[in-house]
Write an enzyme that holds these catalytic residues in place. Structure first.
Site, short mmCIF file in Angstrom:
data_model
loop_
_atom_site.label_atom_id
_atom_site.label_comp_id
_atom_site.label_asym_id
_atom_site.label_seq_id
_atom_site.Cartn_x
_atom_site.Cartn_y
_atom_site.Cartn_z
N ALA A 1 4.19 2.13 1.60
CA ALA A 1 4.75 0.83 1.23
C ALA A 1 5.29 0.88 -0.19
O ALA A 1 4.82 1.65 -1.02
CB ALA A 1 3.66 -0.25 1.34
N PHE A 20 8.41 1.71 -0.97
CA PHE A 20 9.64 2.49 -1.02
C PHE A 20 10.77 1.73 -0.35
O PHE A 20 11.86 1.60 -0.89
CB PHE A 20 9.43 3.86 -0.36
CG PHE A 20 10.42 4.89 -0.85
CD1 PHE A 20 10.11 5.69 -1.94
CD2 PHE A 20 11.64 5.06 -0.23
CE1 PHE A 20 11.02 6.63 -2.40
CE2 PHE A 20 12.54 6.00 -0.67
CZ PHE A 20 12.24 6.79 -1.76
N LYS A 63 10.76 -1.68 0.70
CA LYS A 63 10.09 -2.98 0.74
C LYS A 63 10.71 -3.92 1.74
O LYS A 63 10.04 -4.65 2.45
CB LYS A 63 10.16 -3.64 -0.64
CG LYS A 63 9.33 -3.00 -1.73
CD LYS A 63 9.64 -3.66 -3.07
CE LYS A 63 8.79 -3.11 -4.19
NZ LYS A 63 7.42 -3.61 -4.17
N ASN A 66 4.82 1.90 -12.23
CA ASN A 66 5.60 0.74 -11.80
C ASN A 66 4.82 -0.55 -12.03
O ASN A 66 3.60 -0.57 -11.95
CB ASN A 66 6.02 0.87 -10.33
CG ASN A 66 5.04 0.20 -9.39
OD1 ASN A 66 5.09 -1.01 -9.17
ND2 ASN A 66 4.12 1.01 -8.83
N ARG A 67 5.55 -1.58 -12.34
CA ARG A 67 5.00 -2.93 -12.37
C ARG A 67 6.00 -3.87 -11.69
O ARG A 67 6.43 -4.88 -12.25
CB ARG A 67 4.67 -3.37 -13.81
CG ARG A 67 5.80 -3.25 -14.80
CD ARG A 67 5.43 -3.94 -16.13
NE ARG A 67 6.44 -3.73 -17.15
CZ ARG A 67 6.44 -2.73 -18.01
NH1 ARG A 67 5.45 -1.84 -17.99
NH2 ARG A 67 7.40 -2.61 -18.91
N GLY A 89 5.84 -5.90 -9.08
CA GLY A 89 5.41 -7.29 -8.90
C GLY A 89 5.79 -7.90 -7.57
O GLY A 89 6.16 -9.08 -7.51
N PHE A 90 5.69 -7.11 -6.49
CA PHE A 90 5.97 -7.63 -5.14
C PHE A 90 7.38 -8.24 -5.05
O PHE A 90 7.57 -9.28 -4.43
CB PHE A 90 4.94 -8.68 -4.72
CG PHE A 90 3.58 -8.14 -4.35
CD1 PHE A 90 3.30 -6.78 -4.37
CD2 PHE A 90 2.57 -9.01 -3.98
CE1 PHE A 90 2.05 -6.30 -4.03
CE2 PHE A 90 1.30 -8.55 -3.62
CZ PHE A 90 1.05 -7.19 -3.66
N ASN A 93 3.07 -4.35 5.44
CA ASN A 93 2.17 -4.52 4.30
C ASN A 93 2.37 -5.93 3.75
O ASN A 93 3.48 -6.28 3.35
CB ASN A 93 2.48 -3.46 3.25
CG ASN A 93 1.52 -3.46 2.08
OD1 ASN A 93 1.36 -4.45 1.39
ND2 ASN A 93 0.89 -2.31 1.85
N SER A 149 -2.78 -4.17 -5.48
CA SER A 149 -1.73 -3.91 -6.45
C SER A 149 -2.15 -4.41 -7.82
O SER A 149 -2.65 -5.53 -7.95
CB SER A 149 -0.42 -4.60 -6.05
OG SER A 149 0.52 -4.53 -7.10
N ASN A 187 -0.10 -5.22 -10.12
CA ASN A 187 1.08 -5.82 -10.74
C ASN A 187 1.30 -7.30 -10.42
O ASN A 187 2.30 -7.87 -10.83
CB ASN A 187 2.33 -5.02 -10.33
CG ASN A 187 2.22 -3.57 -10.75
OD1 ASN A 187 1.79 -3.28 -11.86
ND2 ASN A 187 2.57 -2.66 -9.87
N THR A 188 0.38 -7.90 -9.67
CA THR A 188 0.39 -9.35 -9.45
C THR A 188 -0.87 -9.91 -10.10
O THR A 188 -1.98 -9.48 -9.77
CB THR A 188 0.41 -9.68 -7.95
OG1 THR A 188 1.64 -9.21 -7.38
CG2 THR A 188 0.29 -11.17 -7.71
N LYS A 218 -5.74 -2.01 2.28
CA LYS A 218 -5.35 -1.06 1.24
C LYS A 218 -6.17 -1.33 -0.01
O LYS A 218 -6.20 -2.45 -0.51
CB LYS A 218 -3.86 -1.16 0.93
CG LYS A 218 -3.36 -0.03 0.02
CD LYS A 218 -1.85 0.06 0.01
CE LYS A 218 -1.36 1.29 -0.72
NZ LYS A 218 0.10 1.44 -0.65
N ASN A 249 -4.06 2.68 -3.51
CA ASN A 249 -2.92 2.13 -4.22
C ASN A 249 -2.79 2.88 -5.56
O ASN A 249 -3.46 3.88 -5.80
CB ASN A 249 -3.14 0.63 -4.44
CG ASN A 249 -1.85 -0.16 -4.42
OD1 ASN A 249 -0.86 0.25 -5.03
ND2 ASN A 249 -1.85 -1.29 -3.74
N THR A 250 -1.94 2.37 -6.45
CA THR A 250 -1.77 2.98 -7.76
C THR A 250 -2.95 2.66 -8.66
O THR A 250 -3.71 1.73 -8.41
CB THR A 250 -0.47 2.49 -8.42
OG1 THR A 250 -0.50 1.05 -8.48
CG2 THR A 250 0.74 2.92 -7.61
N GLY A 259 -0.95 11.15 -4.91
CA GLY A 259 -0.97 12.52 -5.43
C GLY A 259 -0.57 13.59 -4.45
O GLY A 259 -0.83 14.77 -4.68
#
Length: 344
Positions: A66, A68, A70, A115-116, A118-119, A143, A179, A181-182, A217, A246-247, A300
């Site tokens: 998810a 890539f 979106k 990345n940030r 943010g959906f 997702n 995530s 980023n939210t 996730k 996730n990240t 990774g």
């Protein structure tokens, strides 16, 4: 060839390069001979690569993660690049622009990305319209998440909207509460909010004539005790599997100069530096969830060796993102060929 393309793309800012690549592919994939050429170059077909989980047949165990694609803009293209499945999103009920740019950064020395985003996405209604036009049979995961402006107290409503609207058009669901980023999203990984969210989605799912698998996730930054809580909730609610991970918000062990990393600021880190932690999370999940619980491993996976080791370590399926950026579509083909070689 891809090393040359990558050098040219890396002259552009990361998000601009991503958008440019998508624009080019959307044009090229309208040409039948391009699809045929890509299949010839990148697709590996062999019955030994097939996997079946939740009643779904995967052509092979390697998926596109998810984030890539979106907005499901290239949903039919990924089959031509050899993927066994693709995960769209994160999808939110309403369109949202995401965080201010720049919000996507390469750490080339580390073979990593921060990345940030943010959906950022076009919203569930627009994405459903694209999925209605799909032509390929590739397995699609949806997702789902919440809009930034939706308070956590009403987050369940957002997830339910996406679940109901996407239900007819995806093969499985992924609940994204991990995530970084939210704002406050990761608070939904806490025991009670997570239990409430998953119970409601499962209640609606089981009321369908043909329920679909729902996966969770998780973040790589959970403690071992938090992982135990997650597994307890997942088993209690009957969730079909876990996607790990996730990240990460961590920045340990990077080769990139600290001042450059600091200048980038907040965001989720993916790529080679996440390899060890993602593998560790996989081992812990196997330890506490058992051998039969489906786990999709991501994080990774940069080489065919990484892919094969992760599958040997207990992953049922794997997903690529940053490795695909750095190594290109041959990574899928070379990984599948190595899998076949190790099985022979």
């Amino acid at each position: 060839m891809y090393s040359l393309i990558r050098r040219l793309l890396f002259l552009l800012p990361a998000e601009q390069a991503h958008l440019f690549t998508f624009s080019c592919l959307r044009v090229l994939m309208r040409l039948p001979f391009v699809k045929a050429l890509c299949k010839r170059l990148f697709v590996v077909e062999d019955p030994r690569l097939e996997r079946e989980y939740w009643g779904i047949r995967f052509r092979n165990p390697i998926g596109l993660a998810a984030g890539f694609d979106k907005n499901a803009l290239l949903i039919d293209a990924w089959e031509c690049f050899g993927f066994g499945f693709v995960e769209i999103g994160t999808v939110t009920p309403r369109p949202q622009a995401g965080n201010p740019r720049p919000r996507l950064f390469r750490l080339i020395q580390d073979r990593a990305i921060i990345n940030r985003m943010g959906f950022n996405n076009d919203g569930v209604d627009a994405i459903v319209e694209r999925l209605k036009k799909r032509k390929s049979n590739i397995v699609i995961g949806g997702n789902i998440g919440k809009n930034k402006t939706t308070p956590n107290e009403r987050a369940v409503e957002d997830y339910v909207i996406c679940f109901e609207k996407l239900f007819e058009y995806v093969d499985y669901f992924v609940v994204n509460v991990s995530s970084p980023n939210t704002p406050n999203l990761r608070a939904l990984q806490e025991k009670e909010p997570l239990k409430q969210l998953l119970e409601e989605l499962q209640r609606r799912n089981m009321a369908k004539p043909q329920p679909k698998p729902i996966l969770l996730k998780i973040a790589p930054d959970l403690s071992e005790e938090q992982l135990k809580d997650v597994i307890e909730i997942v088993k209690h609610t009957g969730i079909a599997g876990i996607i790990a991970t996730n990240t990460t918000i961590g920045r340990d062990g990077l080769r990139t100069p600290p001042e450059k990393v600091a200048a980038i600021g907040a965001g989720g880190l993916s790529g080679a530096p996440l390899r060890a932690r993602s593998e560790e999370i996989l081992q812990l999940l196997r330890k506490y969830a058992g051998d039969d619980f489906p786990i999709v491993s991501v994080g990774g996976l940069m080489t065919p060796g990484d892919v094969c080791r992760r599958l040997s370590a207990g992953a049922d399926l794997v997903q690529l993102y940053t490795g695909f950026v750095y190594a290109g579509p041959t990574l899928v083909k070379r990984s599948l060929e190595q899998l076949l070689h190790e099985e022979s």
